[in-house]
Design a protein around this motif. Structure first.
Motif, PDB file in Angstrom:
ATOM      1  N   ASP A   1     -12.955 -10.285  -3.419  1.00  0.00           N
ATOM      2  CA  ASP A   1     -11.434 -10.977  -3.432  1.00  0.00           C
ATOM      3  C   ASP A   1     -12.186 -11.532  -4.722  1.00  0.00           C
ATOM      4  O   ASP A   1     -12.111 -11.898  -5.596  1.00  0.00           O
ATOM      5  CB  ASP A   1     -11.065 -12.126  -2.920  1.00  0.00           C
ATOM      6  CG  ASP A   1      -9.304 -11.237  -2.711  1.00  0.00           C
ATOM      7  OD1 ASP A   1      -9.074 -10.569  -2.526  1.00  0.00           O
ATOM      8  OD2 ASP A   1      -9.073 -11.493  -1.393  1.00  0.00           O
ATOM      9  N   TYR A   2     -13.502 -12.092  -4.370  1.00  0.00           N
ATOM     10  CA  TYR A   2     -14.706 -13.322  -4.643  1.00  0.00           C
ATOM     11  C   TYR A   2     -15.121 -12.130  -5.735  1.00  0.00           C
ATOM     12  O   TYR A   2     -15.827 -12.825  -7.143  1.00  0.00           O
ATOM     13  CB  TYR A   2     -15.104 -13.775  -4.026  1.00  0.00           C
ATOM     14  CG  TYR A   2     -16.330 -13.115  -3.017  1.00  0.00           C
ATOM     15  CD1 TYR A   2     -16.488 -13.616  -1.886  1.00  0.00           C
ATOM     16  CD2 TYR A   2     -17.257 -12.483  -3.637  1.00  0.00           C
ATOM     17  CE1 TYR A   2     -17.047 -12.311  -1.122  1.00  0.00           C
ATOM     18  CE2 TYR A   2     -18.530 -12.009  -2.951  1.00  0.00           C
ATOM     19  CZ  TYR A   2     -18.065 -12.212  -1.618  1.00  0.00           C
ATOM     20  OH  TYR A   2     -19.120 -11.266  -0.530  1.00  0.00           O
TER      21      TYR A   2
ATOM     22  N   ILE B   1     -13.584  -8.988  -7.499  1.00  0.00           N
ATOM     23  CA  ILE B   1     -12.085  -9.324  -8.367  1.00  0.00           C
ATOM     24  C   ILE B   1     -12.312 -10.638  -9.363  1.00  0.00           C
ATOM     25  O   ILE B   1     -12.266 -10.592 -10.692  1.00  0.00           O
ATOM     26  CB  ILE B   1     -11.182  -9.030  -7.723  1.00  0.00           C
ATOM     27  CG1 ILE B   1     -11.198  -7.393  -6.990  1.00  0.00           C
ATOM     28  CG2 ILE B   1      -9.611  -9.692  -8.625  1.00  0.00           C
ATOM     29  CD1 ILE B   1      -9.517  -7.415  -6.317  1.00  0.00           C
ATOM     30  N   PHE B   2     -12.448 -11.908  -8.700  1.00  0.00           N
ATOM     31  CA  PHE B   2     -12.411 -13.037  -9.249  1.00  0.00           C
ATOM     32  C   PHE B   2     -12.901 -12.958 -10.656  1.00  0.00           C
ATOM     33  O   PHE B   2     -13.194 -13.642 -11.680  1.00  0.00           O
ATOM     34  CB  PHE B   2     -11.927 -13.904  -8.176  1.00  0.00           C
ATOM     35  CG  PHE B   2     -11.943 -15.479  -9.694  1.00  0.00           C
ATOM     36  CD1 PHE B   2     -11.162 -15.703 -10.298  1.00  0.00           C
ATOM     37  CD2 PHE B   2     -12.641 -16.385  -8.934  1.00  0.00           C
ATOM     38  CE1 PHE B   2     -10.563 -16.598 -10.745  1.00  0.00           C
ATOM     39  CE2 PHE B   2     -12.431 -17.787  -9.929  1.00  0.00           C
ATOM     40  CZ  PHE B   2     -11.703 -17.512 -10.756  1.00  0.00           C
TER      41      PHE B   2
ATOM     42  N   ARG C   1     -14.851 -10.154 -11.616  1.00  0.00           N
ATOM     43  CA  ARG C   1     -15.232  -9.914 -13.246  1.00  0.00           C
ATOM     44  C   ARG C   1     -13.904 -10.084 -13.867  1.00  0.00           C
ATOM     45  O   ARG C   1     -14.118 -10.572 -15.458  1.00  0.00           O
ATOM     46  CB  ARG C   1     -14.512  -8.618 -12.029  1.00  0.00           C
ATOM     47  CG  ARG C   1     -15.551  -7.510 -12.011  1.00  0.00           C
ATOM     48  CD  ARG C   1     -14.775  -6.109 -11.107  1.00  0.00           C
ATOM     49  NE  ARG C   1     -14.515  -5.386 -12.283  1.00  0.00           N
ATOM     50  CZ  ARG C   1     -13.519  -4.332 -12.077  1.00  0.00           C
ATOM     51  NH1 ARG C   1     -12.643  -4.574 -10.608  1.00  0.00           N
ATOM     52  NH2 ARG C   1     -12.978  -3.553 -12.658  1.00  0.00           N
ATOM     53  N   ALA C   2     -13.057 -10.701 -12.810  1.00  0.00           N
ATOM     54  CA  ALA C   2     -11.525 -11.444 -14.108  1.00  0.00           C
ATOM     55  C   ALA C   2     -12.483 -13.033 -14.861  1.00  0.00           C
ATOM     56  O   ALA C   2     -11.863 -12.875 -15.635  1.00  0.00           O
ATOM     57  CB  ALA C   2     -10.532 -12.969 -13.287  1.00  0.00           C
TER      58      ALA C   2
ATOM     59  N   HIS D   1     -23.483 -12.043  -6.709  1.00  0.00           N
ATOM     60  CA  HIS D   1     -22.311 -12.199  -5.916  1.00  0.00           C
ATOM     61  C   HIS D   1     -22.807 -11.322  -4.811  1.00  0.00           C
ATOM     62  O   HIS D   1     -22.327 -11.366  -3.181  1.00  0.00           O
ATOM     63  CB  HIS D   1     -21.478 -11.626  -5.870  1.00  0.00           C
ATOM     64  CG  HIS D   1     -21.283 -13.362  -7.307  1.00  0.00           C
ATOM     65  ND1 HIS D   1     -20.554 -13.984  -6.702  1.00  0.00           N
ATOM     66  CD2 HIS D   1     -20.588 -12.704  -8.984  1.00  0.00           C
ATOM     67  CE1 HIS D   1     -19.834 -15.008  -8.561  1.00  0.00           C
ATOM     68  NE2 HIS D   1     -20.350 -13.996  -8.929  1.00  0.00           N
TER      69      HIS D   1
END
Lengths: 283, 329
Positions: free
Chosen positions: B221-222, B224-225, B227-228, B240
């Motif tokens: 998830d982190y 994905i975030f 990348r967001a 990361h």
């Protein structure tokens, strides 16, 4: 889906999503393919300074909507339909340019923060070099986070503090469109109220908020309009005030059922086969 | 205060482990068909009468019950007397000490090389998942993971020493040269092939592990975030990934001391390299009980130390564990 190259600019609309569909190819036992279609036909628009809530049960493809707008769907996903941001079509290059700056995400939980990086550093990234620290500190001040919180790791902060850190992350780069993907579950009522107020404030400053949630009451308390989704289809977009009484003002039976199912209202169970019913009704 | 308590706890754990290992290995050796008197006398056995053997056995206390013998051995151990090696005719600790230095260079070189190479290959494979590069690295690792150390050692020996003649056939120093005349380069020169054998194989484990861990991190998830928020490519992995995958890699590398030791036994045997591994094989084959038991205890301490260091480094890099220990201890 025919796409028009020239899009008539409508002043108040910030983002328009037309007939979006997202599908995945999955492999079942052996090599048999199955196409999985979580978003089938999604159409909505967000105006400047508005909170638009997208409400639906879990598994209705809400999070994927957020990932589509940002252009961060996994590589095995196929996307169709079109999205227009400020009158310009959102093509991948455009999404890459905008994400993290004009279009940002407020994710669901602490899992979205790097567990081994201090939260202050994570907030500063989007603010850019140089002024990052000042922006981060002023945001923490605004959201009533202690100044020392920036030097802490995610696991050292409470759930409510994490939400406020995540909100800080989303606006540290001066975002115009904020996609809040389920930012409220697991919060106690006071913290929930605070987070909702922060979101409303951001909209009142002239930003637009796409508030994705399954909590209809939370949506109703801050949203201008509410889009009801089921089985990957937008069924209805209605003004938040229409969610009142027995839902007489609502057009679609699923929206009414969703409203009446709330414990605060009649606690009337939503029929399981509503998805199919919706399908047939559309035809 | 807390770290003192932690150290004390770890020390106690090591002590109990050592006691358990020494009891177990003592029992095993007592049950084995090795006759210490015979292995001491060796080829002169025919010239020694039954009576003389009895006397030696009595002199050593071999006629006493096992528990008494164990307690005597144990109390000597505590005083630092590990006995005398019957094949090297020298105190066990001295034999192990000399051997350990030679092995430490071999194992250290292989350990660093395999760790660094494996980590880099794992990251390259993970970042380029599904590409030709990834498949190549994976294939290499799978082949290496299933290759026996001694076989690869023989192969390398055949190619580089026998065939090409670039490296010596074996031993730790050149034959026929006085101890004082051996240069550092001579030692390194003899070290290269055994170290290469050990590290080429050691790479597989750490590379496959790092690759999988990086894939997990990249789908987290982190990320994905991240990348967001507009992060991407190598910068994202650097920001990361590295810290999050370094932890398991480090602990794996320190926990692999046991495999390293096992591999060294085989590699040293193939290259006739005079290290701990070769001494272990000799002690086993020629029934040198004091040396064998001494080696068991020293290698236990060595592997324990590896795991212990992994724990400490873990708590330095990972703030969650540091905090956790502070809260729960």
């Amino acid at each position: 889906m025919e796409s028009k190259e020239i899009v008539a600019p409508r002043q108040e609309i910030l983002l328009e999503v037309r007939n979006l569909s997202v599908s995945f190819v999955q492999y079942e036992k052996g090599l048999r393919q199955r196409i999985f279609h979580p978003i089938k036909d999604l159409t909505l628009d967000i105006r400047v300074g508005e909170v638009l809530a997208v409400v639906g049960s879990s598994g209705s493809g809400k999070s994927l909507l957020a990932h589509s707008i940002l252009g961060i769907l996994p590589p095995n996903a196929t996307q169709a339909g079109e999205m227009i941001y400020k009158g310009v079509r959102l093509i991948p290059e455009e999404q890459k340019r905008l994400r993290g700056k004009e279009i940002t995400l407020i994710p669901q939980s602490v899992n979205y923060l790097d567990p081994l990086m201090k939260v202050g550093k994570q907030v500063r990234y989007t603010a850019g070099k140089g002024k990052g620290k000042i922006i981060q500190e002023s945001l923490f001040h605004r959201f009533h986070l202690p100044a020392t919180a920036g030097e802490k790791y995610p696991f050292q902060l409470s759930g409510g503090m994490i939400r406020r850190v995540l909100i800080s992350t989303a606006i540290s780069g001066g975002a115009q469109l904020i996609i809040a993907d389920e930012p409220t579950p697991g919060l106690h009522p006071d913290a929930l109220k605070k987070v909702l107020k922060h979101l409303r404030d951001l909209a009142d400053e002239g930003r637009s908020i796409l508030f994705i949630t399954h909590d209809l009451m939370a949506a109703r308390s801050i949203a201008d309009r509410i889009a009801v989704m089921n089985a990957g289809v937008t069924l209805e977009i209605a003004e938040a005030e229409k969610f009142t009484g027995k839902g007489e003002g609502l057009i679609h039976p699923y929206s009414r059922a969703l409203w009446r199912a709330l414990p605060e209202n009649e606690f009337f169970p939503v029929a399981d086969d509503f998805g199919d019913e919706c399908e047939s009704e559309r035809k | 205060m807390n770290s003192l308590k932690y150290l004390a706890k770890k020390g106690l754990r090591m002590l109990t482990l050592l006691i358990a290992v020494s009891i177990l290995s003592f029992v095993l050796v007592s049950l084995s068909p090795i006759d210490p008197v015979q292995s001491y006398i060796g080829a002169d056995m025919i010239r020694v009468s039954e009576e003389q053997r009895q006397q030696i056995a009595e002199n050593w206390g071999l006629d006493q019950p096992p528990v008494t013998r164990f307690l005597k051995w144990g109390s000597n151990l505590i005083q630092g007397d590990f006995g005398t090696s019957s094949i090297y005719r020298a105190p066990v600790l001295q034999v192990i000490g000399e051997r350990f230095i030679a092995s430490a260079f071999l194992m250290g070189a292989a350990w660093v090389l395999s760790g660094v190479l494996g980590f880099i290959l794992g990251i390259l494979a993970g970042m380029n998942q599904g590409t030709l590069l990834d498949r190549g690295i994976k294939l290499y690792c799978l082949i290496m993971a299933s290759t026996p150390t001694f076989w690869l050692g023989l192969l390398i020996l055949m190619v580089f020493s026998v065939g090409l003649g670039w490296f010596p056939i074996g031993l730790g120093v050149p034959a026929g040269v006085l101890q004082g005349d051996v240069t550092l380069w001579d030692r390194i020169y003899h070290l290269i092939l055994p170290a290469l054998t050990l590290s080429v194989i050691g790479v597989a484990n750490i590379a496959l592990h790092t690759r999988q861990k990086l894939l997990d991190v990249l789908s987290s998830d982190y990320v994905i975030f991240a990348r967001a928020r507009g992060e991407e490519g190598f910068a994202l992995v650097w920001r990361h990934g590295i810290r999050n995958i370094a932890l398991p890699a480090i602990s794996l590398q320190f926990a692999s001391f046991s495999e390293l030791f096992g591999g060294a036994v085989l590699a040293e045997q193939v290259f006739s390299y005079p290290g701990l591994g070769q001494a272990t094989v000799q002690a086993g084959l020629r029934g040198d009980v004091p040396l064998l038991l001494g080696l068991v205890i020293i290698s236990t301490a060595f592997v324990f130390a590896g795991n212990f260091i992994a724990d400490i480094i873990y708590s330095i890099i990972d703030p969650r564990i540091k905090e956790g220990r502070r809260n729960h201890d």
